[in-house]
Motif scaffolding. Structure first.
Motif, mmCIF file in Angstrom:
data_model
loop_
_atom_site.group_PDB
_atom_site.id
_atom_site.type_symbol
_atom_site.label_atom_id
_atom_site.label_comp_id
_atom_site.label_asym_id
_atom_site.label_seq_id
_atom_site.Cartn_x
_atom_site.Cartn_y
_atom_site.Cartn_z
ATOM 1 N N HIS A 26 51.706 7.617 19.274
ATOM 2 C CA HIS A 26 50.945 7.943 20.484
ATOM 3 C C HIS A 26 51.489 7.155 21.685
ATOM 4 N N ASP A 248 41.496 6.083 23.033
ATOM 5 C CA ASP A 248 40.483 6.757 23.853
ATOM 6 C C ASP A 248 39.083 6.408 23.330
ATOM 7 N N LEU A 300 43.539 14.382 19.371
ATOM 8 C CA LEU A 300 44.341 13.191 19.649
ATOM 9 C C LEU A 300 45.357 12.935 18.520
#
Ligand code: BDR
Ligand code: CA
Length: 308
Positions: A26, A248, A300
């Motif tokens: 990520h 997040d 995600l």
């Protein structure tokens, strides 16, 4: 936006594997290193698993071996992940060696370089983190927060009272929760909701990469182990929930609580005692995850896996 500096502490483990992929792929995270602890299996196996996962997924991040047993109690390993710790997953030999530096020394060194910037994400027993805090208490100056997978306010999964990661090293967990650092406990109350149902598995399969195939194979094997445990309709991705929260925070619903760990060796050894309403008269020292935004979590993860 600056990347978030993180150290991921793992004991792979099928869900640890997905946590490693999420943290490494990520773009929001700067994964400084992967530290490994004994937990789902013995340290020799968890270290080899971490190295083999990184090799297979093309992850170029140093791997450090840490504590081979809990601080005080006898070692406990998991049956869910099998004899190898990653049963059912075919991976080749590792292309890189484990680092010479001990994981605990690496954590201390990285924390010294950071000014309240480093986020620790332990998703196994807390032995490495507790050891680093014991050896160099000043690391708190470098650490922004600890976001850990472990614990449960409700029922446990290794005993009726305790979740596996905390049960394996309750004394270490107590050191972490009482360290004064901001702690987010991503425990079973939230992570038991992260079941990989077939539509999610199909989305991952649809990515069509070498890494997505590794995840699908792993989830099929891990899912079979979960099915054997009882009423589970798919494998449960506990560990990636903690990583996702760092990327997040809106992925999880959290509540402030005072949390401590039972270290008396009775029925409730390793229980995380969570008090949301100051019943014990103690101020909150943690946030506890109580819910998941499923869409955000899977979007995600799939986004990260697509970054291959
Ligand atoms: C935790 O225990 C381990 O088996 C998993 O990897 C996860 O970290 C869930 O209780
Ligand atoms: Ca784990």
């Amino acid at each position: 936006m600056d990347k978030i500096k993180v150290i991921l502490d793992v004991d792979p483990g099928h869900d640890d594997m997905v946590a490693i992929l999420l943290a490494a792929k990520h773009p929001r995270l700067d994964l400084r290193g992967i530290t490994v602890v004994a937990g789902n299996q013995t340290l020799d196996k968890t270290v080899q698993n971490a190295l083999r996962i990184c090799t297979h997924a093309g992850i170029d991040v140093p791997v450090y071996a840490g504590m081979s047993r809990p601080l005080l109690r006898d070692q406990v390993v998991s049956t869910v992940h099998g004899e190898s710790g990653l049963d059912g997953v075919e991976l080749g030999p590792p292309a890189r060696q484990v680092e010479e530096q001990h994981a605990v020394d690496f954590i201390i060194e990285e924390a010294r370089k950071c000014h309240k910037e480093l986020v620790l994400i332990p998703v196994g027993p807390l032995t490495n983190i507790a050891m680093a805090l014991l050896r160099e208490p000043r690391i708190v100056e470098g650490i922004k927060e600890i976001v850990l997978m472990g614990g449960a306010c409700g029922q446990g999964n290794i005993t009726p009272s305790a979740e596996f990661n905390i049960f394996v090293d309750p004394e270490a967990a107590q050191i972490v929760f009482t360290s004064g650092l901001p702690v987010t406990m991503v425990g079973l109350d939230a992570t038991n909701q992260a079941v990989v149902y077939p539509p999610v598995l199909e989305r991952i399969r649809g990515i069509g990469s070498r890494v997505s195939k590794m995840v699908v194979d792993s989830m099929l094997a891990y899912g079979a182990a979960y099915k054997a445990l009882g009423d589970w309709e798919g494998p449960v991705l506990h560990d990636p929930c903690a990583v996702a929260y760092v990327i997040d925070p809106s992925v999880l619903k959290v509540k402030k609580a005072w949390v401590d760990v039972e270290t008396a060796r009775g029925l409730t050894y390793g229980r995380t005692v969570c008090d949301y309403s100051e019943t014990a008269g103690k101020p909150a020292n943690a946030q506890v995850a109580v819910g998941i935004d499923h869409k955000k979590l899977w979007d995600l993860l799939i986004y990260a896996l697509e970054q291959d």
